[in-house]
Design a protein around this motif. Sequence first.
Motif, PDB file in Angstrom:
ATOM      1  N   GLU A  31       5.850   4.586   2.016  1.00  0.00           N
ATOM      2  CA  GLU A  31       6.549   5.637   2.741  1.00  0.00           C
ATOM      3  C   GLU A  31       7.676   5.058   3.606  1.00  0.00           C
ATOM      4  O   GLU A  31       8.807   5.535   3.581  1.00  0.00           O
ATOM      5  CB  GLU A  31       5.550   6.386   3.607  1.00  0.00           C
ATOM      6  CG  GLU A  31       5.964   7.800   3.832  1.00  0.00           C
ATOM      7  CD  GLU A  31       4.940   8.557   4.655  1.00  0.00           C
ATOM      8  OE1 GLU A  31       3.742   8.202   4.627  1.00  0.00           O
ATOM      9  OE2 GLU A  31       5.373   9.493   5.333  1.00  0.00           O
ATOM     10  N   SER A  64       0.832  -1.204   0.000  1.00  0.00           N
ATOM     11  CA  SER A  64       0.000   0.000   0.000  1.00  0.00           C
ATOM     12  C   SER A  64       0.863   1.249   0.000  1.00  0.00           C
ATOM     13  O   SER A  64       2.084   1.168   0.152  1.00  0.00           O
ATOM     14  CB  SER A  64      -0.828   0.020   1.281  1.00  0.00           C
ATOM     15  OG  SER A  64       0.089   0.007   2.376  1.00  0.00           O
ATOM     16  N   PHE A  65       0.204   2.405  -0.113  1.00  0.00           N
ATOM     17  CA  PHE A  65       0.929   3.674  -0.033  1.00  0.00           C
ATOM     18  C   PHE A  65       1.600   3.811   1.324  1.00  0.00           C
ATOM     19  O   PHE A  65       2.699   4.347   1.435  1.00  0.00           O
ATOM     20  CB  PHE A  65      -0.005   4.861  -0.265  1.00  0.00           C
ATOM     21  CG  PHE A  65      -0.234   5.112  -1.726  1.00  0.00           C
ATOM     22  CD1 PHE A  65       0.821   5.491  -2.554  1.00  0.00           C
ATOM     23  CD2 PHE A  65      -1.485   4.981  -2.279  1.00  0.00           C
ATOM     24  CE1 PHE A  65       0.631   5.715  -3.909  1.00  0.00           C
ATOM     25  CE2 PHE A  65      -1.694   5.205  -3.630  1.00  0.00           C
ATOM     26  CZ  PHE A  65      -0.643   5.574  -4.448  1.00  0.00           C
TER      27      PHE A  65
END
Length: 162
Positions: free
Chosen positions: A97, A92-93
């Motif tokens: 990160e 996922s995003f």
Amino acid sequence: MASRAVYPGSFDPITYGHLDIIQRGSRVFDELLVVVADNPAKKPLFSMVERVDIMKGLTKKLKNVKIDLCEGLLVDYVRSKKANIILRGIRSFSDFEYEFQMALANRAISADIETVFIMTSEKYSYISSRLIKEAAGFGADISKFVPESVRGPLMKRIGVRK
Ligand code: ADP
């Protein structure tokens, strides 16, 4: 030159999501070392040796995959094994990160080691070790997320009889 990659993680416990990355990674690289890494920030449910044993059982059919553990700095381990690739999975995003930061930090420490990412298969995109431990704690059926050799010891450790 044969490619040798290291796939590090907590694997506490290993899930079908991890196994998917291992299987796909084993097709990309000549050799894949899957490494249970000591993460002092996480309080693990299973010892490193327990995790290694479970993972060895689950990957024995993959001839170019080896399971090991690493207690020190990951890049030192990678170098000691004469590997130059770190493999990680992305779901996922929010994973992005963290992974982005880790990849840059590792490259700052050792510029010769490249991090390579494999995207999750969509059917496993929501699976995480943390979610599975939580679900198991509430007595949920976790057989869709982890193999039987993980489910048994996990239920026992958590204290749920099923
Ligand atoms: P760590 O504590 O190092 O993040 P994890 O065991 O949680 O260890 O994850 C190891 C790696 O596997 C990470 O790169 C993570 O993003 C990836 N991963 C975990 N679950 C999945 C999944 N379902 N699909 C793809 N990659 C995953």
